[in-house]
Design a protein around this motif. Structure first.
Motif, mmCIF file in Angstrom:
data_model
loop_
_atom_site.group_PDB
_atom_site.id
_atom_site.type_symbol
_atom_site.label_atom_id
_atom_site.label_comp_id
_atom_site.label_asym_id
_atom_site.label_seq_id
_atom_site.Cartn_x
_atom_site.Cartn_y
_atom_site.Cartn_z
ATOM 1 N N PHE A 130 0.825 -1.209 0.000
ATOM 2 C CA PHE A 130 0.000 0.000 0.000
ATOM 3 C C PHE A 130 0.861 1.261 0.000
ATOM 4 C CE2 PHE A 130 -2.840 -3.191 1.736
ATOM 5 C CZ PHE A 130 -3.907 -3.032 0.885
ATOM 6 N N THR A 131 2.104 1.128 0.448
ATOM 7 C CA THR A 131 2.970 2.306 0.502
ATOM 8 C C THR A 131 3.630 2.567 -0.841
ATOM 9 O OG1 THR A 131 5.008 1.173 1.098
ATOM 10 C CG2 THR A 131 3.503 1.705 2.890
ATOM 11 N N PHE A 132 3.556 1.600 -1.765
ATOM 12 C CA PHE A 132 4.184 1.721 -3.076
ATOM 13 C C PHE A 132 3.793 2.982 -3.807
ATOM 14 C CE2 PHE A 132 5.578 -2.529 -5.001
ATOM 15 C CZ PHE A 132 6.514 -2.638 -4.008
ATOM 16 N N GLN A 133 2.500 3.253 -3.758
ATOM 17 C CA GLN A 133 1.969 4.309 -4.606
ATOM 18 C C GLN A 133 2.143 5.681 -3.968
ATOM 19 O OE1 GLN A 133 1.072 3.025 -7.449
ATOM 20 N NE2 GLN A 133 1.248 0.948 -6.665
ATOM 21 N N LEU A 134 2.644 5.703 -2.746
ATOM 22 C CA LEU A 134 2.787 6.986 -2.051
ATOM 23 C C LEU A 134 4.152 7.591 -2.333
ATOM 24 C CD1 LEU A 134 1.403 5.910 1.431
ATOM 25 C CD2 LEU A 134 0.147 6.933 -0.454
ATOM 26 N N GLU A 135 4.289 8.875 -2.012
ATOM 27 C CA GLU A 135 5.600 9.495 -2.007
ATOM 28 C C GLU A 135 6.447 8.736 -0.988
ATOM 29 O OE1 GLU A 135 6.691 12.113 -3.879
ATOM 30 O OE2 GLU A 135 4.819 11.704 -4.921
ATOM 31 N N LEU A 149 14.682 -1.853 5.557
ATOM 32 C CA LEU A 149 15.777 -1.495 4.656
ATOM 33 C C LEU A 149 15.390 -1.821 3.218
ATOM 34 C CD1 LEU A 149 18.860 -0.625 4.929
ATOM 35 C CD2 LEU A 149 19.352 -3.008 4.537
ATOM 36 N N GLY A 150 14.814 -3.017 3.037
ATOM 37 C CA GLY A 150 14.388 -3.430 1.707
ATOM 38 C C GLY A 150 13.383 -2.459 1.127
ATOM 39 N N ILE A 151 12.514 -1.955 1.989
ATOM 40 C CA ILE A 151 11.455 -1.082 1.500
ATOM 41 C C ILE A 151 11.994 0.323 1.196
ATOM 42 C CG2 ILE A 151 9.295 0.028 2.198
ATOM 43 C CD1 ILE A 151 8.783 -2.863 3.511
ATOM 44 N N PHE A 152 12.964 0.767 1.972
ATOM 45 C CA PHE A 152 13.666 2.006 1.616
ATOM 46 C C PHE A 152 14.204 1.874 0.195
ATOM 47 C CE2 PHE A 152 14.414 5.288 4.770
ATOM 48 C CZ PHE A 152 14.014 4.705 5.947
ATOM 49 N N ILE A 153 14.828 0.749 -0.071
ATOM 50 C CA ILE A 153 15.492 0.552 -1.359
ATOM 51 C C ILE A 153 14.455 0.479 -2.480
ATOM 52 C CG2 ILE A 153 16.900 -1.075 -2.708
ATOM 53 C CD1 ILE A 153 18.424 -1.534 0.001
ATOM 54 N N ILE A 154 13.315 -0.182 -2.204
ATOM 55 C CA ILE A 154 12.242 -0.230 -3.208
ATOM 56 C C ILE A 154 11.779 1.189 -3.539
ATOM 57 C CG2 ILE A 154 9.804 -0.874 -3.546
ATOM 58 C CD1 ILE A 154 10.448 -3.502 -2.145
ATOM 59 N N HIS A 155 11.798 2.066 -2.553
ATOM 60 C CA HIS A 155 11.396 3.448 -2.791
ATOM 61 C C HIS A 155 12.530 4.284 -3.398
ATOM 62 C CE1 HIS A 155 7.301 3.904 -1.359
ATOM 63 N NE2 HIS A 155 7.573 3.067 -0.396
ATOM 64 N N GLY A 156 13.637 3.642 -3.712
ATOM 65 C CA GLY A 156 14.734 4.337 -4.373
ATOM 66 C C GLY A 156 15.656 5.089 -3.436
ATOM 67 N N ILE A 157 15.622 4.744 -2.150
ATOM 68 C CA ILE A 157 16.474 5.440 -1.188
ATOM 69 C C ILE A 157 17.367 4.409 -0.509
ATOM 70 C CG2 ILE A 157 16.458 6.700 1.009
ATOM 71 C CD1 ILE A 157 13.584 7.648 -0.208
ATOM 72 N N THR A 158 18.686 4.644 -0.584
ATOM 73 C CA THR A 158 19.592 3.690 0.030
ATOM 74 C C THR A 158 20.057 4.222 1.373
ATOM 75 O OG1 THR A 158 20.348 3.284 -2.199
ATOM 76 C CG2 THR A 158 21.588 2.237 -0.434
ATOM 77 N N PRO A 159 19.640 3.596 2.477
ATOM 78 C CA PRO A 159 20.132 4.038 3.777
ATOM 79 C C PRO A 159 21.643 3.872 3.857
ATOM 80 C CG PRO A 159 18.218 2.645 4.054
ATOM 81 C CD PRO A 159 18.631 2.530 2.614
ATOM 82 N N GLY A 160 22.291 4.773 4.544
ATOM 83 C CA GLY A 160 23.743 4.749 4.652
ATOM 84 C C GLY A 160 24.203 6.123 5.078
ATOM 85 N N PRO A 161 25.528 6.312 5.163
ATOM 86 C CA PRO A 161 26.052 7.584 5.659
ATOM 87 C C PRO A 161 25.515 8.802 4.911
ATOM 88 C CG PRO A 161 27.809 6.012 5.245
ATOM 89 C CD PRO A 161 26.544 5.345 4.853
ATOM 90 N N GLN A 162 25.174 8.624 3.634
ATOM 91 C CA GLN A 162 24.762 9.778 2.834
ATOM 92 C C GLN A 162 23.303 10.178 3.058
ATOM 93 O OE1 GLN A 162 27.078 11.292 1.192
ATOM 94 N NE2 GLN A 162 28.481 9.674 1.807
#
Lengths: 325, 511
Positions: free
Chosen positions: B55-60, B339-352
């Motif tokens: 359900f979060t896929f379609q959201l910002e 973490l997987g879901i961050f990545i699905i949303h195009g955001i890679t958690p990490g120092p940056q």
């Protein structure tokens, strides 16, 4: 901004109903939803831009334009699937130099033939690569990097976003052309490689223009633009051609192809919609923000780009001798 | 003082994002659905997250992650309700709460128990959030010191901790971690692109989809088990009135110190990779029992026994975000999914992440506060609704869940193959459940295994094949030493408790 689940479901439902009686639909194309297959996961540059383009094309076509992300095997899964799709204009594939012109040379086997299976629809963006180093290295030109590799063999590390990526081939090509030894260190994506470059672990990378932000912030140095002509986003940045390394031109592009055999009037109609989308100012701004330029969407230009890129990457892959099983 | 100004700047930036009407709404939906699924016994945090993330896929990304995080910490509140009223932990983390919560309910003090889990949960979570806000930027700034060798060592520590500190059998935990690593190897080798264990199946070229695996292991077995023998539940109290929630002065007095101690314990275990909420609640419960003047009250409805684990649990949930966000290392299974879901949303958690997406990160963090307040405010008047939820027949509930699971898995990359993968892991998960093998270590192995390999090989590439690189770096050396101590301690401990058990001729059941 994206389609919500219900619209998407409704569109799919509508599409499958329409399919039954749409054999003679050529005159009134499109009579149902058009799908653009993106061979990458959501969130990346090409996927984001395609979402925006799809919205505009929908306005022009008067039918839903759905973006379907089908990541896998460096784009080969989606490309293979669209190659086998019906050539009726309802399935469009997003392509990049990697997925369309590089993969066929790089992979022992690819599930499509660029010229047998696809017809160009049109480009929408031109993308650029930059050669980035850590400020402490003091490298100012490509020659400096090669000189450093000659002076201390086995000390130069370059990062990339994975085996077979632009960054990988560019680094290997530099090593081959300069006849020096360099160690390739792959990362899962460009972000982590950039982090290790900022930490000073990597000597250089061929990165996206989006990293120019870090150059402005003083965290990185840009040595050269990996292209032939300077770009508006970084007018002071010398090109590799100016530094005498024109073969390191890694200018990229993003565009759409359709299955080969799609009727010409349908290609023309889709191309009209694409051109309409590219006239949109906000879209143009977004493309510039991502460090890219809006491309000429004509199919002829794209056909020429595909042909020349295909031969170029054939030569590069032979020179660097990289194969992916 | 510089830190304070920076902190308040970040906080206000985050609040501006979190308080956007849309984000408040998604936060509310998240905690509401989280509580709802948490109440249903067997649907743990993981299952709830994997069920609802499509359900979060379609959201910002920001709204999507705010909602998903709400589901994540919301399930804990729901799990507690089932634990107190039914003696069935809705989530594993709530199992410790059963020990004293259910006896309280039997004494007619369910209302007090419910309130005294909600308030301390909020206190624990707040404590965790503050630590998250202080330490996330500090770690981010120093993250450039973390090279491949350091990452490798940290993740080894995580896996060692997952095997040794976990609550069940260490041997089974270890077996599942190894199985998880094996599944994690499927796909393209990130160094050469060579296919490993894909058997020529095109969809496996990018490896097994984490969410398909997690849904299979956590979602499906629950449903299959319910088909075999869903029992009707027996509620201790059909109605919980607001009046019955008012604690006595004695209750409050007894709760204050445990709340503080448990906040600290929970926060610590939350950051430690491989542990998380369940361990934190076990630990704080046993600490309270140990420091209590009258340990015999525990297990018979002691308020400290409810307050401590719930505080710790929620504090740990929050601090678990520290390594996940700043280093990209998931400390727990739930964080692996996050973490997987961050990545699905195009955001890679990490120092940056803090410099690249400050609005998202601070908005997310501040939404935790909002969510916890919502939970506190919501749950007190809504308890009646949750109680009624518990009496929905499973025969109606679970088939609907299966549909959601399949649709969700399909939506990740519009691929039927992922659904097939999910069914495979559903079967495996059911078998594991039958044989009493824990699924959480498998997922941790699945996520951390390939990351360990990746960083190990990268470190070796940099050192040109010299393994000394792992000890030469002081950070890496110290972490590896801690891991070694942990292994030795576990072996010695297992040996000792084995002897003790023989001497006493009975198991030590309590913590």
């Amino acid at each position: 901004m994206r389609f919500n689940l219900t619209t998407r479901m409704a569109a799919i439902l509508f599409a499958s109903c329409a399919m039954a009686g749409a054999a003679s639909a050529q005159d009134d194309f499109p009579s149902r939803a058009v799908t653009i297959v993106v061979p990458y996961a959501t969130g990346g540059m090409s996927s984001t831009l395609t979402q925006l383009i799809a919205e505009k094309m929908q306005e022009n076509l008067g039918q839903p334009v759905i973006v379907s992300n089908q990541p896998g095997a460096n784009g080969n899964l989606a490309s293979g699937a669209v190659a086998r799709a019906a050539p009726d204009g309802y399935t469009i594939l997003l392509g990049t130099p990697s997925t369309l012109t590089l993969n066929p040379h790089l992979y022992a086997e690819t599930p499509f033939d660029l010229f047998e299976d696809f017809d160009p629809l049109g480009l929408y963006a031109i993308t650029y690569s930059v050669v980035l180093t850590h400020p402490d290295t003091g490298y100012e030109t490509i020659d400096d990097i090669v000189a450093a590799a000659q002076a201390a063999p086995g000390t130069i590390n370059f990062g990339s976003s994975g085996p077979g990526s632009f960054g990988h081939l560019a680094g290997e090509l530099l090593a081959a052309l300069g006849d020096v030894e360099m160690t390739h260190i792959p990362y899962p994506g460009g972000g982590p490689a950039l982090t290790d470059l900022m930490a000073g672990r990597l000597s250089f990378i061929f990165g996206d223009t989006i990293a120019l932000e870090q150059v402005e912030a003083g965290n990185l140095d840009a040595v050269a633009l990996a292209g032939i002509e300077r770009i508006a986003q970084a007018p002071d940045l010398e090109t590799v051609a100016e530094q005498g390394w024109e073969r390191l031109d890694f200018t990229g592009w993003q565009g759409y192809v359709v299955p080969r055999g799609t009727p010409e009037e349908i290609v023309v109609r889709l191309n009209e919609a694409l051109a309409y989308a590219l006239e949109d100012e906000t879209l143009g701004q977004r493309i510039n923000e991502l460090g890219a330029d809006v491309a000429d969407p004509s199919p002829e230009v794209f056909a020429e780009v595909l042909r020349s890129n295909y031969d170029k990457w054939d030569q590069v892959v032979q020179d660097v001798d990289v194969v992916i099983e | 003082m510089d830190i304070l100004t920076e902190l308040s700047a970040n906080a206000s930036m985050g609040l501006a994002v979190a308080l956007q009407p849309a984000n408040i709404l998604y936060c509310f939906i998240g905690v509401f659905l989280g509580t709802l699924l948490g109440v249903i016994p067997g649907i743990g945090t993981l299952a709830a997250m994997t069920l609802l993330f499509p359900f979060t896929f379609q959201l910002e990304p920001t709204s999507g992650l705010i909602m998903l995080a709400g589901i994540y910490y919301g399930t804990n509140y729901g799990g507690t309700i089932a634990a107190i009223l039914l003696n069935v932990p809705g989530t594993p983390g709530a199992s410790v709460t059963c020990l004293d919560g259910y006896p309280m309910a039997k004494q007619g003090r369910a209302g007090v128990a419910l309130l005294m889990t909600a308030v301390p949960s909020f206190v624990g979570a707040s404590f965790g959030i503050i630590l998250l806000m202080v330490f996330a930027p500090v770690i981010s700034e120093n993250a450039l010191r973390f090279g491949p060798a350091e990452y490798f060592s940290l993740m080894v520590l995580g896996l060692v901790a997952a095997c040794t500190i976990s609550s069940g059998s260490a041997a089974k935990g270890l077996a599942m971690v190894v199985l998880g690593i094996a599944f994690g190897l499927v796909g393209s080798d990130i160094y050469t692109g060579t296919q490993r264990f894909t058997f020529g199946v095109p969809v496996l070229t990018d490896g097994i989809e984490l969410v398909a695996l997690a849904m299979g292991l956590f979602g499906l077995p629950e449903v299959i088990a319910s088909v075999r023998g869903a029992k009707d539940v027996k509620l201790t109290q059909k109605r919980v009135t607001l009046k019955s929630m008012i604690p006595t002065r004695d209750d409050i007095r007894r709760s204050l110190a445990p709340m503080l101690r448990a906040s600290g314990i929970g926060s610590f275990f939350g950051t430690l990779p491989g542990t998380g909420g369940l361990i934190a609640s076990f630990m704080s419960y046993s600490v309270e029992k140990r420091v209590s003047k009258d340990p015999s009250r525990f297990g018979k409805g002691a308020i400290e026994g409810v307050v401590a684990p719930e505080t710790a649990n929620n504090a740990a949930d929050m601090t678990a975000f520290i390594p996940t966000l700043t280093l990209g290392i998931p400390g727990s299974t739930q964080m692996a999914i996050m973490l997987g879901i961050f990545i699905i949303h195009g955001i890679t958690p990490g120092p940056q992440i803090l410099t690249q997406h400050p609005e998202l990160v601070w908005g997310l963090i501040m939404s935790f506060w909002l969510g916890n307040i919502l939970l506190l405010v919501l749950n007190i008047p809504l308890i009646g609704l949750w109680v009624r939820m518990l009496s929905i027949p499973y025969s109606l509930l679970y088939p609907g869940i299966v549909v959601f699971i399949c649709a969700g898995v399909y939506s990740i990359s519009n691929s039927v193959a992922d659904v097939i993968v999910m069914v495979f892991f559903g079967a495996l998960g059911y078998l594991m459940r039958y044989l009493n093998f824990p699924a959480a270590p498998l997922i941790l192995g699945f996520v951390l295994g390939p990351m360990i390999e990746e960083h190990f090989r990268r470190a070796m590439l940099y050192s040109r094949g010299d393994p000394a690189t792992f000890i030469q770096s002081p950070i890496s050396g110290v972490i590896l030493a801690i891991s070694a101590v942990l292994v030795i301690w576990t072996i010695v401990n297992a040996f000792r408790s084995h002897r003790q058990r023989r001497a006493l001729n009975e198991g030590i059941n309590q913590v």
